[in-house]
Design a protein around this motif. Structure first.
Motif, PDB file in Angstrom:
ATOM      1  N   ARG A 101       0.869  -1.183   0.000  1.00 28.62           N
ATOM      2  CA  ARG A 101       0.000   0.000   0.000  1.00 28.62           C
ATOM      3  C   ARG A 101       0.905   1.231   0.000  1.00 28.62           C
ATOM      4  NH1 ARG A 101      -2.698  -1.685   5.465  1.00 28.62           N
ATOM      5  NH2 ARG A 101      -0.479  -2.108   5.712  1.00 28.62           N
ATOM      6  N   VAL A 102       0.727   2.090  -0.995  1.00 35.19           N
ATOM      7  CA  VAL A 102       1.642   3.210  -1.199  1.00 35.19           C
ATOM      8  C   VAL A 102       0.940   4.551  -1.048  1.00 35.19           C
ATOM      9  CG1 VAL A 102       3.338   4.236  -2.774  1.00 35.19           C
ATOM     10  CG2 VAL A 102       2.888   1.774  -2.870  1.00 35.19           C
ATOM     11  N   ALA A 148      -1.231   4.680  -6.892  1.00 35.76           N
ATOM     12  CA  ALA A 148      -1.003   4.995  -5.483  1.00 35.76           C
ATOM     13  C   ALA A 148      -2.309   4.839  -4.704  1.00 35.76           C
ATOM     14  CB  ALA A 148      -0.470   6.419  -5.339  1.00 35.76           C
ATOM     15  N   PHE A 192      -0.432   2.111   5.646  1.00 37.10           N
ATOM     16  CA  PHE A 192       0.301   1.985   4.386  1.00 37.10           C
ATOM     17  C   PHE A 192       1.657   1.339   4.657  1.00 37.10           C
ATOM     18  CE2 PHE A 192       1.083   6.147   6.207  1.00 37.10           C
ATOM     19  CZ  PHE A 192       2.459   6.340   6.089  1.00 37.10           C
ATOM     20  N   LYS A 247       4.536   1.830   2.223  1.00 42.65           N
ATOM     21  CA  LYS A 247       5.623   2.609   1.636  1.00 42.65           C
ATOM     22  C   LYS A 247       5.152   4.037   1.391  1.00 42.65           C
ATOM     23  CE  LYS A 247       8.606  -0.836   1.000  1.00 42.65           C
ATOM     24  NZ  LYS A 247       9.966  -0.874   1.557  1.00 42.65           N
ATOM     25  N   VAL A 295       6.170   7.692  -0.809  1.00 43.03           N
ATOM     26  CA  VAL A 295       6.935   8.360  -1.871  1.00 43.03           C
ATOM     27  C   VAL A 295       6.654   9.856  -1.769  1.00 43.03           C
ATOM     28  CG1 VAL A 295       7.224   8.599  -4.378  1.00 43.03           C
ATOM     29  CG2 VAL A 295       6.794   6.340  -3.379  1.00 43.03           C
ATOM     30  N   THR A 310      12.646   6.862  -3.385  1.00 41.98           N
ATOM     31  CA  THR A 310      11.300   7.245  -2.980  1.00 41.98           C
ATOM     32  C   THR A 310      11.154   8.754  -2.772  1.00 41.98           C
ATOM     33  OG1 THR A 310      11.901   6.596  -0.707  1.00 41.98           O
ATOM     34  CG2 THR A 310      10.622   5.012  -2.015  1.00 41.98           C
ATOM     35  N   VAL A 365       5.981   4.478  -7.826  1.00 43.45           N
ATOM     36  CA  VAL A 365       4.802   3.740  -7.386  1.00 43.45           C
ATOM     37  C   VAL A 365       4.726   2.386  -8.084  1.00 43.45           C
ATOM     38  CG1 VAL A 365       2.271   3.679  -7.421  1.00 43.45           C
ATOM     39  CG2 VAL A 365       3.461   5.783  -6.761  1.00 43.45           C
ATOM     40  N   ILE A 388       7.307  -0.103  -6.687  1.00 48.38           N
ATOM     41  CA  ILE A 388       6.922  -0.613  -5.367  1.00 48.38           C
ATOM     42  C   ILE A 388       5.805  -1.646  -5.507  1.00 48.38           C
ATOM     43  CG2 ILE A 388       5.873  -0.011  -3.155  1.00 48.38           C
ATOM     44  CD1 ILE A 388       7.332   2.717  -3.414  1.00 48.38           C
ATOM     45  N   LYS A 389       4.830  -1.339  -6.333  1.00 52.43           N
ATOM     46  CA  LYS A 389       3.719  -2.267  -6.551  1.00 52.43           C
ATOM     47  C   LYS A 389       4.193  -3.570  -7.200  1.00 52.43           C
ATOM     48  CE  LYS A 389       0.014   0.129  -5.206  1.00 52.43           C
ATOM     49  NZ  LYS A 389      -0.961  -0.365  -4.211  1.00 52.43           N
TER      50      LYS A 389
END
Length: 239
Positions: free
Chosen positions: A74-75, A92, A111, A113, A115, A144, A153, A156-157
């Motif tokens: 979860r970003v 995001a 969450f 992470k 950014v 980030t 994003v 990371i995902k």
């Protein structure tokens, strides 16, 4: 120390604690002995020959694992205007500026992470004491803090893993799930160690990778021969 259960002890009996296994042997053994009813995470712990008390021996970095971690992070993104729109389009989970800062100050931390665009960092600094201890503070060193929020994003995902040596000189990282199977875990391990080797500080002298231990969430640690690291990277990165 709490007494271990029968399933753990049974798994431990299959591990020769006097041996240093190859990566292939260790992964096979770890997956065969996973016994939990849920899909356990496979984790690696690496003892490094560095002294993290010295800034020039700090080891940190990030790597996008080829097969991800098995978990979609979860970003949140701290951004405004067009960059906020880019972050939303990239997937995001939450995007904001002052409103997001306030939400976190009020206790929201749902969450994995964070950014931020560089211009937002003075604002983000206000909640550094909240994010920092939890490993959630955006950092240019891990990619980030960037204006390319869409790429950050998406990475990371896709399974980007940040790593940082702790006070004891150890780096921990997830490298997948038991359900991935041997080949995907080995390929993820190769990508991780490639990044870890590249992150070696020039000030670090002597043996860089001192020990490697692989485990599943519920399983025992399996020691791996550190000399096998470069073979792993060479073999699996070449494919």
């Amino acid at each position: 120390m709490a007494k271990r259960g029968k399933k753990y002890r049974a798994a431990l009996e299959k591990v020769d604690r006097t041996r240093r296994y190859s990566f292939e042997e260790a992964v096979k053994l770890a997956l065969e002995n996973a016994y939990a009813k849920f899909d356990e995470t496979v984790e690696v712990a690496v003892k490094l020959g560095v002294d993290p008390r010295h800034a020039d021996q700090m080891v940190r970095g990030s790597v996008v694992l080829p097969h991800g971690t098995g978990k979609t992070a979860r970003v949140v993104v701290f951004a405004k205007g067009d960059k906020a729109k880019e972050a939303e389009a990239a997937g995001a989970d939450y995007v904001g500026a002052e409103d997001l800062i306030k939400k976190i100050q009020e206790g929201w931390l749902d969450f994995d992470k964070a950014v931020a665009t560089p211009d937002m960092m003075p604002l983000v600094g206000r909640i550094g004491k909240i994010l920092g201890p939890r490993g959630l503070m955006p950092s240019a060193k891990t990619g980030t803090v960037t204006f390319d929020v869409a790429r950050a994003v998406k990475e990371i995902k896709a399974g980007k893993v940040d790593f940082k040596v702790d006070r004891g000189g150890v780096v921990h990282a997830p490298v997948g799930k038991v359900s991935f199977g041997e080949k995907k875990i080995l390929e993820n391990l190769a990508a991780f160690f490639d990044a870890l080797l590249r992150a070696k500080p020039s000030a670090a002298k002597g043996q860089y990778i001192k020990s490697v231990t692989l485990s599943t969430t519920m399983g025992p640690g399996i020691k791996i021969d550190p000399a096998d690291v470069r073979n792993l990277v060479k073999d699996y990165q070449a494919e």
